[in-house]
Each structure stands twice: as structure tokens, then as C-alpha cells.
Design an enzyme around this catalytic site. Structure first.
Site, PDB file in Angstrom:
ATOM      1  N   VAL B 115      50.162 -13.995  46.334  1.00 16.37           N
ATOM      2  CA  VAL B 115      49.411 -13.243  45.317  1.00 16.37           C
ATOM      3  C   VAL B 115      50.313 -12.991  44.108  1.00 16.37           C
ATOM      4  CG1 VAL B 115      47.998 -11.202  44.831  1.00 16.37           C
ATOM      5  CG2 VAL B 115      48.190 -12.038  47.180  1.00 16.37           C
ATOM      6  N   LYS B 188      43.048 -13.385  47.467  1.00 16.54           N
ATOM      7  CA  LYS B 188      44.171 -12.544  47.043  1.00 16.54           C
ATOM      8  C   LYS B 188      43.818 -11.064  47.150  1.00 16.54           C
ATOM      9  CE  LYS B 188      46.132 -15.960  43.861  1.00 16.54           C
ATOM     10  NZ  LYS B 188      46.087 -16.453  42.464  1.00 16.54           N
ATOM     11  N   GLY B 282      52.590 -21.400  39.210  1.00 14.79           N
ATOM     12  CA  GLY B 282      53.600 -22.301  38.665  1.00 14.79           C
ATOM     13  C   GLY B 282      54.700 -22.516  39.677  1.00 14.79           C
TER      14      GLY B 282
END
Lengths: 372, 372
Positions: B115, B188, B282
Site C-alpha cells: 500500500v 489496499k 514504481g
């Protein structure tokens, strides 16, 4: 953990209350100037009662100020007690000395509540630097100044009225210079930079400009150009550290921090930018982080990082500034625009602050998004 | 720590690189579909090679998806290995089962990277709940949706063009439904709520509305009324949990989260509101939090909190909504305003989402600051 609590003011009472809800923390003795009695802790006027109590393993210092906090803390370290403190002035000014003394006596010091109140900023730095290299930290670290600047911006108040309201609400002291002249932010920035970069900044190298001279008209001109003004401390690994009013566009996070809140950011080589937002002061947020430090001590976490050597801060980077000086001349450098009585010009951080020292009635603000 | 790394995609390679800089972490074996060779780790196509390697104490799972991740992780737990995973679907769906299994075999599971990418949000929850009681969590947890909504708002793009740009930049998949239909945020949110409140939410009770049907005109009407739209997951201790488009004023932090960033907030009884901002995904931000979890395991930190029982989520609170339905009728409730083709009306969260299930081409957004 048996705690000797130094100070029973706003934060001290908060610590006393919150530790009651923790199974493995007990406030055994409280140093307090007033006569008080507490159901489950001995109250004393004499620090020696705490120092000599060998059952006390941890001293929590929430008196504030340099003295006698310094004497109490160093005595406690020498007596083999761990330290948890919310005292940013003490930790910023005596950083390297206190760390060395603690190491020598095999005890721990934590001070998470010293910066960012409830945010847990120093613990966030500790976690980030464990696996990353930090390049920069910066942020709004003083809730009083943010309250004043936010009230001037959103409610159209002048400085005196905004300060008066901050005083009424208990955000500002009757003598507000620690906040409005940037001293509080200066302490917090130095302490944060020391921990972020594992250094010990040369304090005299870190220049400070406060918000005392900001006017209704300054705010109006910032507004017309799409900016809001915040008091910001910034430090970079590559030799920058300063506290100064700073203009942000409304589309930036900093431009939207309301009332007495803080927003502090780190920039890590791997993590990139991360920001932390929350109540920067107040009884419970601050007391909560004192209790968090006690919990960390119980989990075996001592200080955040080793203390490196004294580090100079050349502050050579060039910035664009708003400068308003009732009496000239301005610092050298090309002037590109006129905003009312203020001028927009370029100068290095070191030059700008050197000039400001000789012009104590001037107001300056950096404009980071105008740097080429 | 000797690590068996499952998956060598974007995040896996990042983990491999970052652990090289850590003294006490070594990636010993890598499970990877492609033929590769690495200078200092054995690459295998066969999970059994990792499972049967008794020198491997920790399995890092960054394959994603439910299967075979579930089989690998449960096998590794049964073999007595600790688990670090970035897999939110796995952790949200099998939460109580995996925690019970890990407890039974005396191993730890951490999943901070699941998360908020680089933010370290689940670790922040762990720290906060140690000394405080959390009342609410909410936030922008999906960078792809934030990128799409931000591009529509700031650049005036329509949904198709904003999605196309997100796909070009690698923020959105060719088949984007996990992001735009809110599934990623749903996972999440459930995982965050379970940890924040020490519960195990009944998944079927947590309704989701995504952003797939939002139009250029919707954004225009929000803008005219001073709002921006964000996809937000919210959960409250008192029985609320939902994912839905939500309108924020520009003066609120949520209204100013740019590009693919996340902003996630907690509200604690003592701490008040705290918010955490950073890159939500990312390679390096995510890999960094995998490495942070490994560092926490080395410091003896296992899971964030015990898992409570299954908890129902009635979602009874009433809210004000923007609702646009190409084919009526609207949910029952008083309509107060008309914004283009959209209507402003009041309904409970449960009612609104029940209605939405029968109207898959409708778009809804909650307006929290209009709740009386």
C-alpha cells in the site's frame, strides 16, 4: 520502564496521562515547581530525588529551554538513565556533546517530539535513512507562524491582528520572538538535518529570517502573483541550510497547509519525495511522541543515527527573492520586477542573509519556483 | 538474512539491486520465468529450489496476483520461512488465513510495499496504533487513477485521452480495469483497515465505485463548484468502508495531489489527523519498502497487529452525492441541485452502492463537505 518526569506543564501532564494507558510504562516521580499531589507518582521540587532514585531508568524532560534542562539531562545521563526529551533548543544547541556523553555512559537519547509535534518526523527520518540516502529535507515546522501567515492570507488580517489572535488561542506567547523570528524553526531544522545527514551543523552558519516584518501589502502582492507565504526550514546534504519566508504556488502542497499545521518533507535518492502532515504542537500530539519514544526505547531503539563531525554550510546556491526594505540600498544583483514596494531580485542565500543582518526592518522571501 | 526472491520484474529487480547495498541481506535465489544469469544469485524456474533451500530464511514475493503467489507463500510459511510481500490482492483476500498460518508456524509476514509504494503507510499505521486508537483512515491510494483525474482536471483532457497518456507512461495497463474500477484501491483499503483497526473486514461488505464512467462534463461541473474529483478509499472503526470517487475543495490537501502521487491519512484519538504523501508505485519506491520490511524483520518486527475476527461493515452513514445516470431512475432521496446532467442528492453509502450495482453505466461521487 520507570520514568522520572521533569516538568508538569501542558506536555508533562499529557505524558503522565498517556503513560497510564501503557502497560509497561510508569511515571514514578514528577519534578514540578508547584505543590501538587498525584495518586500514583511522587511529586518533588528537587531534581536530586529523581537522579538518586535507582529504580528510575528513564528521564523524560519536558521543561523546555536550555537551563536547567541541560544540567538535569547531563546529570541523568551520567547517572546511567535513558533520556526522552521534547526540547528542540537543548538538542539543537548541545547535539554533539549530548550524543557523545550518552555514548560514553551507554544510554540512549530520543527526541521525536522535538520536531513536528505529533508527526513523528524524526522517527520517519530514522526509518528512511536506514535504507536510503537523504538529499534534502524541508518544511513548515512552526505552527504559530503558519497560523499567522494563513490568517493573513485567508482572512485578510494584518500582522498585528493575526498575531493577537494566535496569542488568544494560545498558539503564540506574549513575547512571540522565538516563533516569529524563526528561532524555533532554526532549532528544528538543525536537529532534523543532523539526523537526516548524520552530521553536526555549525549553528552560526545556518541563517534565519523570520516573519515579524511581513505586511498586509506584502501578502496582497504575493496573492496577485499566485503565491502564498510560508516560513520554511530547508537543509541539503550538499551544503545548504536556512530558515526563511518562502513563496509557494497554490497548486503546491505547502501552499495549502492550514491553521497551525505542519508539513515536513524528505527527498531520498531512492524514495523520492515524501511528506508528512499533522498537528505540529499541542499537549497530546507532543505527549504522544514522547510516549512513542519510550516505546522505541523498550524495543531497543536508542538514538536515530551516529553523530558525524561539525559540518560547514556554505549556502552558495542562488535564488530569486522578494525584498522590501524601508531603507535602502538593496543587496547587489539584477532586479527584474517591482511588486508594490518590494523588488524581485537574484542573490545567493549567503549574500541575502548577510545583507538582511544589516537591515533588520526589511522583509525577504525566497521564490523557489522562479530559480532557473 | 538470506532471501529467496519470487519474481524478477520491475519491483523484483529493484529489490535485488537495493539489497546489494544492505550489509545483512543477500538474495540467494531468484525465481524467474525468463532465462537469466545473475553474478551472485542462483536463478531458477522451479519454486521447489527455493522452498527446499534450508539456508533461505525469508521469501520475498513480488510476482503479484492471487495464484500461484498464494501457493508459494503458504508453502514457504509451512517450511518455516518469513514472508515479505508487495502483493495487496493476496494480503487483502487471504488476510485472516495467512496470518493464522504464519502464527501457527511461528513465522512473520510483512507487506508494507503493498500500500502506498514508497510511503511506508502500513508501518506508519503500526507505529500509530502502538500507542493510539485509530478512528479513521482514508486516502488517495491509486496513482493511476490520480494521474487520470489530475490530467482531466488540469489539462482539460477527456477520460479516453487521459487513460491513453497514463498507458503511454506505463502508469496504466493495457487492460486498466484493476485500477480504474477501483479494485486496486479496494485491496489496499481492506488491508489498511484490517491493520488499523485489528479486524478482518468482510470483503463483500466493502463497496467499490470506480472512475471508468467519468466525463469531461462531470469534471467541468465539479470545477465550476470549486471541487476536484479523486478516487478515495475510506474506512472507519465504527463500521464504514468504501471506495468511491470523492469531491474535495481546492483548499484541501486531497485537492492538490498531482500526477501519480498518493496521499493517505489517519485520524487517531490522540494524534488527530496525520497525512502521508509520496510516490504510490514504481520500481524503487516499492522495492525500498520491501527492503524496509526486511530490515524490520531483522529488528524482530513481525506482523503489524493481531488479526481480529471477521467484521461486518454496515455503511449506514448518509452522504451527499453527485449522480449522473444515462438511464434512470435515480436512487431514492431528495434532489437539491442539478449540475448539468448530474443531480445532487442525499443517500446512505449502502443505498447508493446498491443502486449503482444495477446501473453500471452511471457515475457517482461523494461530496463529504456537504454532509450536514
Amino acid at each position: 520502564m520507570k520514568i522520572g518526569l521533569l516538568g508538569f506543564g501542558t506536555v508533562g501532564e499529557g505524558v503522565y496521562e498517556l503513560t497510564k494507558q501503557q502497560e509497561n510504562m510508569t511515571v514514578a516521580r514528577v519534578l514540578c515547581r508547584k505543590d501538587r499531589s498525584l495518586p500514583d507518582a511522587a511529586v518533588t521540587h528537587d531534581f536530586a530525588d529523581i537522579l538518586q532514585d535507582e529504580t528510575i531508568d528513564t528521564v523524560v524532560e519536558v521543561i523546555g529551554g536550555l537551563h536547567p534542562a541541560y544540567e538535569y539531562v547531563t546529570d541523568a545521563i551520567r547517572a546511567g538513565k535513558n533520556i526522552v526529551t521534547a526540547n528542540k533548543a537543548l538538542m539543537a544547541v548541545y547535539y554533539d556533546e549530548l550524543l557523545a556523553l550518552a555514548a560514553q555512559h551507554g544510554v540512549s537519547i530520543r527526541c521525536t517530539a522535538a520536531v513536528g509535534g505529533g508527526i513523528g518526523w524524526l522517527s520517519a527520518l530514522e526509518r528512511a535513512r536506514r535504507v536510503d540516502t537523504l538529499r534534502e529535507i524541508h518544511g513548515i515546522m512552526n505552527g504559530t507562524c503558519n497560523y499567522i501567515l494563513d490568517s493573513m492570507t485567508r482572512l485578510g488580517l494584518d500582522y498585528a491582528e493575526a498575531l493577537r489572535r494566535a496569542q488568544e488561542l494560545g498558539y503564540a506567547e506574549a513575547e512571540p520572538s522565538t516563533d516569529v523570528d524563526g528561532i524555533d524553526t532554526w532549532h528544528k531544522l538543525i536537529l532534523s538535518a543532523n539526523i537526516a545527514f548524520g552530521v553536526s551543523l555549525e549553528k552560526a552558519d545556518v541563517p534565519v529570517a523570520g516573519i515579524r516584518n511581513i505586511t498586509y501589502d506584502d501578502i496582497g502582492w504575493f496573492n496577485r502573483h499566485g503565491y502564498v507565504c510560508k516560513l520554511v526550514g530547508t537543509a541539503r546534504r550538499d551544503g545548504e541550510a536556512h530558515v526563511q519566508p518562502t513563496l509557494y504556488a497554490l497548486s503546491e502542497l505547502e501552499g495549502n497547509i492550514p491553521a497551525n499545521f505542519n508539513l515536513i518533507s524528505l527527498d531520498g535518492e531512492v524514495a523520492g519525495r515524501q511528506s508528512f502532515y499533522g498537528q505540529g504542537a499541542g499537549r497530546y500530539p507532543t505527549a504522544l511522541n514522547v510516549v512513542q519514544d519510550c516505546a522505541d526505547l523498550l524495543e531497543g531503539k536508542g538514538f536515530y543515527c551516529p553523530c558525524g563531525g561539525k559540518t560547514a554550510v556554505p549556502n552558495r546556491s542562488r535564488m530569486v527573492w522578494y525584498v522590501r526594505a524601508p531603507r535602502g540600498p538593496l543587496p547587489e544583483g539584477p532586479v527584474s520586477e517591482q511588486w508594490g514596494e518590494g523588488k524581485i531580485l537574484e542573490a545567493s542565500v549567503a549574500e541575502m542573509h548577510r545583507w538582511l543582518k544589516d537591515h533588520p526592518d526589511a522583509f525577504i522571501a525566497a521564490i523557489p519556483d522562479r530559480v532557473k
